[in-house]
Design an enzyme around this catalytic site. Structure first.
Site, mmCIF file in Angstrom:
data_model
loop_
_atom_site.group_PDB
_atom_site.id
_atom_site.type_symbol
_atom_site.label_atom_id
_atom_site.label_comp_id
_atom_site.label_asym_id
_atom_site.label_seq_id
_atom_site.Cartn_x
_atom_site.Cartn_y
_atom_site.Cartn_z
ATOM 1 N N CYS A 106 -45.792 3.044 17.327
ATOM 2 C CA CYS A 106 -45.171 3.335 18.613
ATOM 3 C C CYS A 106 -45.806 4.557 19.288
ATOM 4 O O CYS A 106 -46.964 4.530 19.669
ATOM 5 C CB CYS A 106 -43.663 3.446 18.438
ATOM 6 S SG CYS A 106 -42.723 3.124 19.942
ATOM 7 N N HIS A 107 -45.072 5.661 19.415
ATOM 8 C CA HIS A 107 -45.589 6.871 20.052
ATOM 9 C C HIS A 107 -46.318 7.786 19.066
ATOM 10 O O HIS A 107 -46.903 8.792 19.481
ATOM 11 C CB HIS A 107 -44.444 7.656 20.709
ATOM 12 C CG HIS A 107 -43.920 7.035 21.953
ATOM 13 N ND1 HIS A 107 -42.999 6.002 21.945
ATOM 14 C CD2 HIS A 107 -44.174 7.286 23.254
ATOM 15 C CE1 HIS A 107 -42.711 5.655 23.183
ATOM 16 N NE2 HIS A 107 -43.410 6.414 24.004
ATOM 17 N N ALA A 108 -46.307 7.484 17.784
ATOM 18 C CA ALA A 108 -46.915 8.353 16.773
ATOM 19 C C ALA A 108 -48.399 8.617 17.005
ATOM 20 O O ALA A 108 -48.867 9.714 16.682
ATOM 21 C CB ALA A 108 -46.688 7.779 15.376
ATOM 22 N N PRO A 109 -49.193 7.689 17.561
ATOM 23 C CA PRO A 109 -50.599 8.023 17.803
ATOM 24 C C PRO A 109 -50.826 9.214 18.741
ATOM 25 O O PRO A 109 -51.926 9.756 18.786
ATOM 26 C CB PRO A 109 -51.176 6.723 18.382
ATOM 27 C CG PRO A 109 -50.376 5.660 17.696
ATOM 28 C CD PRO A 109 -48.971 6.240 17.701
ATOM 29 N N TRP A 110 -49.794 9.655 19.461
ATOM 30 C CA TRP A 110 -49.926 10.891 20.245
ATOM 31 C C TRP A 110 -50.350 12.043 19.345
ATOM 32 O O TRP A 110 -51.168 12.877 19.719
ATOM 33 C CB TRP A 110 -48.594 11.244 20.879
ATOM 34 C CG TRP A 110 -48.507 11.072 22.344
ATOM 35 C CD1 TRP A 110 -49.521 10.861 23.231
ATOM 36 C CD2 TRP A 110 -47.301 11.105 23.111
ATOM 37 N NE1 TRP A 110 -49.020 10.766 24.493
ATOM 38 C CE2 TRP A 110 -47.660 10.911 24.445
ATOM 39 C CE3 TRP A 110 -45.973 11.282 22.780
ATOM 40 C CZ2 TRP A 110 -46.724 10.885 25.465
ATOM 41 C CZ3 TRP A 110 -45.040 11.254 23.798
ATOM 42 C CH2 TRP A 110 -45.416 11.060 25.125
#
Length: 180
Positions: A106-110
């Site tokens: 989800c947003h973890a690759p930020w």
């Protein structure tokens, strides 16, 4: 298989923590909750506070050498907070430097963008990260799960909670292969 689950003290999307955690337990693995602060973390169901979870170890005390892989759950606030922690970024980079697999949803690759770990890699994420990933030198694709071996380690990414069954299957297989 001993796996670190890294998250900030609050803001993790609960299902993106608990589903991979339970899948790892069912596979006979040992998950450990790592955070930037001790005590308990506050998980969320989107914007609503959900359950709290005990921290096993702080990132300041954790060693990459004690883990076979790293899972980065999402939630909007979670990776955004981790991006501000030099210790969290160093911990993440340690997995890349030692060739250990990393899985992010989800947003973890930020957090991976901030750690400069996506350059030359193909990955997926929540669609709002597409431009950030491309600007950081990565290739973004809209797929349920992406397994990228074009770097020092295996990187497994997925887009959203609906991808969790595929994400769990992929990271468990890749982590098991890396430890055998």
């Amino acid at each position: 298989m001993r796996v670190a689950f890294l998250m900030a003290p609050e803001g993790v999307e609960q299902i993106e923590l608990t589903d991979p955690w339970d899948a790892l337990l069912a596979a006979g693995g040992e998950p450990r909750l790592i955070s930037t602060h001790g005590g308990r973390i506050q998980a969320y169901n989107h914007l609503d506070a959900a359950d709290t979870f005990a921290v096993d170890e702080t990132v300041a005390d954790a060693s990459v050498d004690d883990y076979d892989g790293l899972v980065l759950p999402g939630g909007v606030a979670n990776p955004d907070a981790l991006r501000l922690s030099s210790r969290a970024l160093a911990f993440i980079n340690g997995f890349f430097a030692t060739g250990r697999p990393v899985a992010a949803i989800c947003h973890a690759p930020w957090t991976l963008v901030e750690a400069d770990a996506v350059r030359g890699r193909t990955l997926t994420s929540w669609p709002s990260l597409k431009t950030d990933i491309r600007n950081a030198g990565g290739s973004w694709v809209d797929e349920q799960v992406v397994i990228d071996n074009n770097g020092p380690n295996t990187l497994i990414t997925s887009r959203k909670p609906g991808d969790l069954p595929a994400f769990d299957e992929a990271f468990l297989a890749q982590f098991a292969a890396a430890t055998s």
